[in-house]
Design a protein around this motif. Structure first.
Motif, PDB file in Angstrom:
ATOM      1  N   ASP A 238       0.883  -1.041  -0.210  1.00  0.00           N
ATOM      2  CA  ASP A 238      -0.084   0.114  -0.141  1.00  0.00           C
ATOM      3  C   ASP A 238       1.009   1.112   0.202  1.00  0.00           C
ATOM      4  N   VAL A 239       0.908   1.960  -1.213  1.00  0.00           N
ATOM      5  CA  VAL A 239       1.772   3.154  -1.235  1.00  0.00           C
ATOM      6  C   VAL A 239       0.925   4.261  -1.937  1.00  0.00           C
ATOM      7  N   ARG A 240       0.859   5.330  -1.042  1.00  0.00           N
ATOM      8  CA  ARG A 240       0.177   6.720  -1.437  1.00  0.00           C
ATOM      9  C   ARG A 240       1.294   7.892  -1.376  1.00  0.00           C
ATOM     10  N   PHE A 241       0.746   8.881  -2.006  1.00  0.00           N
ATOM     11  CA  PHE A 241       1.556  10.029  -2.098  1.00  0.00           C
ATOM     12  C   PHE A 241       0.843  11.072  -0.730  1.00  0.00           C
ATOM     13  N   ALA A 242       1.730  11.601   0.378  1.00  0.00           N
ATOM     14  CA  ALA A 242       1.289  12.584   1.067  1.00  0.00           C
ATOM     15  C   ALA A 242       1.067  13.733   0.277  1.00  0.00           C
ATOM     16  N   GLU A 243       0.282  14.518   1.140  1.00  0.00           N
ATOM     17  CA  GLU A 243      -0.382  15.714   0.678  1.00  0.00           C
ATOM     18  C   GLU A 243      -0.242  16.712   1.928  1.00  0.00           C
ATOM     19  N   ASP A 244       0.142  18.187   1.694  1.00  0.00           N
ATOM     20  CA  ASP A 244       0.161  18.861   2.973  1.00  0.00           C
ATOM     21  C   ASP A 244      -1.213  18.963   3.356  1.00  0.00           C
ATOM     22  N   GLY A 245      -1.622  18.780   4.773  1.00  0.00           N
ATOM     23  CA  GLY A 245      -2.669  18.906   5.418  1.00  0.00           C
ATOM     24  C   GLY A 245      -3.266  17.692   5.660  1.00  0.00           C
ATOM     25  N   LEU A 246      -2.554  16.412   4.971  1.00  0.00           N
ATOM     26  CA  LEU A 246      -3.396  15.252   5.375  1.00  0.00           C
ATOM     27  C   LEU A 246      -3.110  14.776   6.807  1.00  0.00           C
ATOM     28  N   SER A 247      -4.035  14.235   7.808  1.00  0.00           N
ATOM     29  CA  SER A 247      -3.744  13.817   8.937  1.00  0.00           C
ATOM     30  C   SER A 247      -4.417  12.673   9.235  1.00  0.00           C
TER      31      SER A 247
END
Length: 253
Positions: A238-247
């Motif tokens: 399971d691989v995803r891109f992080a994004e600013d504000g993701l909590s």
């Protein structure tokens, strides 16, 4: 435990991502990992704010990881929160002292605790930590961080080329936050591309939970699906891109 991405960008601003910064909270304690440009503003938008973060852990001393450090010090002083611990690789104490020598009016404004991490384990802000040196253009530490009261582990790669031993350092972590700065067609050292990271993830003798890709240069914009496809040819996790504000709330693997 909660993980919040404050900045998922790099040394080249995009206008959409702050530079490196990640917030961990557990059991009423908070730990900020790295504090690049734009991170303090992002932190101010969280419920905890910069007033609620009295400990900063640095992976290394490149500008895109430390450039809001002096801004954090002044903001906490103005808010009446005068205690601050700054920890990181050897040279962290000298870094902060040098910043204060430039901004002389800030000297003696804060009750500072400065920590050069010399051993492989440490305790900080309610977390038990382990560190490993990465493969980067200056000394840089990856970290495993677990609430002292128990619970899931989060691993952060810092800046690094991809290699199996770094993934194995994260063995058992519920979340691995890993540098993936460029797509495959960029010839780069000191950072991974999707194929090299996928190969390291697949080749490591380790079990990790979800992987979030961060430290994203402008070269990656509009190419996330392509990058995930390249990584997925090597690694089926399971691989995803992080994004600013993701909590996210982090549970055990």
């Amino acid at each position: 435990m909660r993980l919040t991405f404050l900045g998922t960008g790099s040394a080249m601003p995009t206008g959409r991502r702050a530079q490196s910064g990640t917030l961990l909270t557990a059991d009423g304690t908070a730990l900020l990992v790295d504090c690049g440009s734009g991170v303090l503003d992002a932190l101010a938008r969280t419920d905890i704010g910069y007033e609620g973060v009295d400990t900063l852990l640095l992976t290394h001393h490149h500008l895109d990881h430390v450039s809001d450090l002096d801004v954090l010090m002044k903001a906490r002083w103005l808010a009446g929160e005068t205690e601050l611990t700054v920890a990181g690789p050897p040279g962290t104490t000298a870094l902060v002292e040098d910043l204060l020598s430039v901004h002389e009016y800030m000297q003696d404004r804060l009750d500072l605790t400065l920590v050069d991490i010399e051993g492989t384990t440490f305790s900080l802000a309610g977390f038990e930590g382990e560190r490993m040196e990465t493969r980067h253009s200056m000394q840089c530490f990856a970290y495993r961080l677990t609430p002292a009261s128990g619970g899931p582990t989060i691993a952060l790669s810092g800046d690094s080329e991809a290699f199996a031993e770094l993934v194995e350092f994260a063995d058992g972590a519920a979340v691995l936050v890993h540098d993936c700065s460029f797509p495959d067609d960029v010839d780069v050292s000191n950072h991974p591309t999707p194929t090299s990271l996928g190969a390291a993830l697949a080749g490591a003798d380790a079990a990790v939970g979800r992987v979030y890709l961060t430290h994203l240069y402008p070269h990656t914009e509009g190419r996330h699906e392509e990058m995930l496809d390249s990584l997925g040819e090597e690694y089926d996790g399971d691989v995803r891109f992080a994004e600013d504000g993701l909590s996210i709330t982090v549970d055990s693997v």
